[in-house]
Design a protein around this motif. Structure first.
Motif, PDB file in Angstrom:
ATOM      1  N   GLN A   8       7.502  31.544  11.048  1.00  0.00           N
ATOM      2  CA  GLN A   8       7.964  32.916  11.282  1.00  0.00           C
ATOM      3  C   GLN A   8       6.789  33.875  11.448  1.00  0.00           C
ATOM      4  O   GLN A   8       6.808  34.747  12.328  1.00  0.00           O
ATOM      5  CB  GLN A   8       8.875  33.373  10.137  1.00  0.00           C
ATOM      6  CG  GLN A   8      10.193  32.634  10.089  1.00  0.00           C
ATOM      7  CD  GLN A   8      10.928  32.675  11.418  1.00  0.00           C
ATOM      8  OE1 GLN A   8      11.093  33.718  12.027  1.00  0.00           O
ATOM      9  NE2 GLN A   8      11.354  31.510  11.891  1.00  0.00           N
TER      10      GLN A   8
ATOM     11  N   LEU B   5       5.196  33.393  14.904  1.00  0.00           N
ATOM     12  CA  LEU B   5       6.037  33.975  15.951  1.00  0.00           C
ATOM     13  C   LEU B   5       5.891  35.493  15.988  1.00  0.00           C
ATOM     14  O   LEU B   5       5.790  36.096  17.065  1.00  0.00           O
ATOM     15  CB  LEU B   5       7.495  33.557  15.762  1.00  0.00           C
ATOM     16  CG  LEU B   5       7.790  32.081  16.035  1.00  0.00           C
ATOM     17  CD1 LEU B   5       9.199  31.727  15.559  1.00  0.00           C
ATOM     18  CD2 LEU B   5       7.618  31.745  17.518  1.00  0.00           C
TER      19      LEU B   5
ATOM     20  N   SER C  71      11.003  23.276  15.565  1.00  0.00           N
ATOM     21  CA  SER C  71      11.157  24.719  15.346  1.00  0.00           C
ATOM     22  C   SER C  71      11.046  25.474  16.677  1.00  0.00           C
ATOM     23  O   SER C  71      10.646  24.898  17.689  1.00  0.00           O
ATOM     24  CB  SER C  71      10.073  25.212  14.391  1.00  0.00           C
ATOM     25  OG  SER C  71       8.830  25.344  15.067  1.00  0.00           O
ATOM     26  N   PRO C  72      11.356  26.778  16.665  1.00  0.00           N
ATOM     27  CA  PRO C  72      11.168  27.592  17.866  1.00  0.00           C
ATOM     28  C   PRO C  72       9.700  27.676  18.311  1.00  0.00           C
ATOM     29  O   PRO C  72       9.415  28.062  19.432  1.00  0.00           O
ATOM     30  CB  PRO C  72      11.679  28.979  17.454  1.00  0.00           C
ATOM     31  CG  PRO C  72      12.579  28.740  16.301  1.00  0.00           C
ATOM     32  CD  PRO C  72      12.017  27.526  15.595  1.00  0.00           C
TER      33      PRO C  72
END
Length: 131
Positions: A57, A60, A98-99
Motif C-alpha cells: 500500500q 502504491l 497484489s496490485p
C-alpha cells in the motif's frame, strides 16, 4: 519513455522477473525503502503477511504521488528479515498476487537479512521507476 525487459537465452529461467531492464526515460523516480509503517508511524500488525500488505500500500501511494504506477517500475530490491527461504518465497508470492505485481517483472532482487531499521520490522522494499 520505453522500458525493455529481457531474459537473455544464455541465462537461467526466472520466476517472473527479468534479468535485464533497459530504460529510456525523461526522469527516474527513486523511492526511499518503503517500510510497513502506518500513517501514524506505528508498525503494521499481522506478522510478515500484514507487514507486506502495508508495504504494498505504501509503495502504491508513493508511486502515485510521483505520477507513476507499478508498470513504470524498473528495479526492486526486497528485504525480508528472515533466514527461512519459505518466508522469502511467501513474500515473493504475495507481492506477485497484489496490485503491485507488474513492478516485479523488471529487474528484482529478493534478500533475507538479519534485521531492518525499525524494531519488529520484517520487510522493506526499495523501488526505482522511470517516467
Amino acid at each position: 519513455m520505453t522500458i525493455e525487459r529481457v531474459n537473455p537465452p544464455s541465462l537461467h529461467a526466472t520466476p517472473g522477473y527479468h534479468h535485464v531492464t533497459k530504460v529510456r526515460a525523461d526522469s527516474l523516480v527513486m523511492l526511499a525503502g518503503q517500510c510497513p509503517l502506518l500513517t501514524s508511524g506505528e508498525l503494521a500488525e499481522g506478522g510478515l503477511a500484514g507487514q507486506t500488505d502495508q508495504v504494498i500500500q505504501n509503495i502504491l501511494l508513493a508511486l502515485d504521488a510521483a505520477g507513476a504506477g507499478p508498470a513504470d517500475v524498473v528495479r526492486t530490491v526486497i528485504y525480508v528479515a528472515s533466514p527461512v527461504r519459505e518466508e522469502l518465497s511467501a513474500v515473493w508470492t504475495q507481492l506477485n498476487e497484489s496490485p503491485l505485481a507488474p513492478a516485479f517483472t523488471s529487474a528484482s532482487t529478493l534478500l533475507g537479512v538479519a534485521q531492518l531499521g525499525f524494531p519488529g520490522q520484517l520487510v522493506e522494499i526499495d523501488v526505482t521507476a522511470a517516467l
